[in-house]
Design a protein around this motif. Structure first.
Motif, short mmCIF file in Angstrom:
data_model
loop_
_atom_site.label_atom_id
_atom_site.label_comp_id
_atom_site.label_asym_id
_atom_site.label_seq_id
_atom_site.Cartn_x
_atom_site.Cartn_y
_atom_site.Cartn_z
N GLU A 18 0.99 -1.36 0.34
CA GLU A 18 -0.07 -0.02 -0.28
C GLU A 18 1.40 1.23 0.08
O GLU A 18 1.75 1.22 0.90
N HIS A 20 0.19 5.51 0.26
CA HIS A 20 -0.42 7.07 -0.08
C HIS A 20 0.74 8.08 -0.17
O HIS A 20 2.16 8.51 0.29
N TYR A 72 -2.73 1.43 -4.05
CA TYR A 72 -1.96 3.05 -4.52
C TYR A 72 -2.74 4.36 -4.59
O TYR A 72 -4.03 4.81 -5.44
N ASP A 73 -2.40 5.37 -3.66
CA ASP A 73 -3.24 6.59 -4.42
C ASP A 73 -2.16 7.65 -4.18
O ASP A 73 -1.58 8.39 -2.87
#
Length: 277
Positions: A18, A20, A72-73
Motif C-alpha cells: 500500500e 499513499h 496506491y493512492d
C-alpha cells in the motif's frame, strides 16, 4: 516429539503493498514550492534540484511494481499560480496477480486558479497475468492547465513476451469548474495479445499512449500535432480547450519516438530528467 511447518497454499493471499502520497504547492518569490507533503507506505516523492520556477516531483514505488491486492493512492494539488511537473522514477510494472485479486491505483489532481499540473509518468508495463484497475480524476478551474500523459506497454517486445491472460481497466474523468469536460474508459480482459491483434482494436500494436491537454489555448496546438502524428495515431479538439490524442506503436521504443516530441510541444518545461536516463 516432532514439529512440522505449515506450507501455505499456492493460492493463499499474500501480504500486499500500500502507498499513499499527498502533495500541494504554493508560490514563494514567484517560484512553486512545497506547501504540504504526506507520504506513507511504499510510495515516496523525490524532489530533484529545480530546473526553473516550477516544482519537480518524482514518484517512487519502493515495492518495485504492482500486483493483485496492492493499493496506491496519489493526490496532487497545484495551488494558485503554481506549476507542478510530476513523473515517475522508472517505468511501472504490473506483475502477475493471484486469481480474484486486482491492483488498484488512484490518482487525483486539483488545479487551482492560474495553476498548471503536468502528469507525465513513464510507461506502465503489463506482464502476463496482471490485473490492474486505474482511475485518474482531475478538477481544475477555467484558467487552470492540465497535461496528462499515460503510456501503456502490453508486454516487453524485445523479451518476446506475449500477454495470454490479464486485465486492465482505465478510467479518466476531468472536470473544469465542476463540469465534466472529458471522460474516457478502457477495459481489456482475457487474452490481450489476441484482442490487440484485431484490426478494430490495435491491429497488432504492443504499446499505447493517451495524451490529454486541457487549457484555454489548447486549440492552437492542433495543426502542429496533426502534422507530426504517425499513421497509427490521431489527435482531436474534442471540445473547446480540450485536446485529446492517442498513439499506437509496435513497442515502447517506437512509442517513445513519437510521444516525446508531442510532450515537448505541449510542455512549457523540458522533458523530466528520468525520461532520459
Amino acid at each position: 516429539m516432532t514439529a512440522s511447518l505449515a506450507v501455505p497454499s499456492p493460492c493463499a493471499k499474500q501480504p500486499r503493498a500500500e502507498g499513499h502520497v499527498r502533495l500541494s504547492s504554493k508560490l514563494r518569490d514567484a517560484t512553486s514550492v512545497i506547501d504540504g507533503l504526506h507520504q506513507r507506505g511504499s510510495l515516496k516523492l523525490l524532489f530533484p534540484r529545480s530546473r526553473g520556477t516550477h516544482l519537480d516531483a518524482v514518484l517512487l514505488n519502493t515495492a518495485g511494481g504492482v500486483t493483485g491486492g496492492d493499493r496506491y493512492d496519489v493526490a496532487l494539488r497545484a495551488g494558485s499560480g503554481t506549476h507542478i511537473s510530476a513523473t515517475t522514477q522508472a517505468a511501472e510494472r504490473a506483475y502477475r496477480a493471484q486469481p480474484g485479486e486486482i491492483g488498484d491505483v488512484r490518482t487525483r489532481v486539483t488545479i487551482d486558479g492560474g495553476a498548471r499540473l503536468d502528469w507525465v509518468p513513464q510507461e506502465t508495463i503489463l506482464f502476463d497475468g496482471s490485473a490492474l484497475n486505474r482511475r485518474f480524476t482531475a478538477d481544475l478551474t477555467s484558467d487552470g492547465q492540465l497535461l496528462l500523459v499515460e503510456p501503456v506497454v502490453f508486454g516487453r517486445h524485445a523479451m518476446g513476451e506475449t500477454l495470454t491472460a490479464g486485465q486492465i481497466r482505465d478510467r479518466i474523468d476531468i472536470r473544469r469548474d465542476g463540469e465534466l469536460v472529458f471522460a474516457d474508459r478502457t477495459a481489456m480482459t482475457g487474452a490481450m495479445a489476441a484482442l490487440l491483434a484485431r484490426p478494430g482494436v490495435a491491429a497488432g500494436a504492443g504499446a499505447m499512449a493517451t495524451v490529454i491537454y486541457v487549457a484555454a489555448d489548447a486549440g492552437r496546438f492542433l495543426d502542429t500535432l496533426r502534422a507530426g502524428m504517425p499513421a497509427t495515431g490521431g489527435v482531436s479538439l474534442v471540445r473547446k480547450g480540450v485536446l485529446f490524442a492517442r498513439l499506437l506503436a509496435p513497442d515502447s521504443f517506437t512509442l517513445r519516438r513519437h510521444l516525446i516530441p508531442l510532450i515537448e510541444t505541449l510542455s512549457i518545461t523540458s522533458l523530466p530528467r528520468t525520461w532520459t536516463i
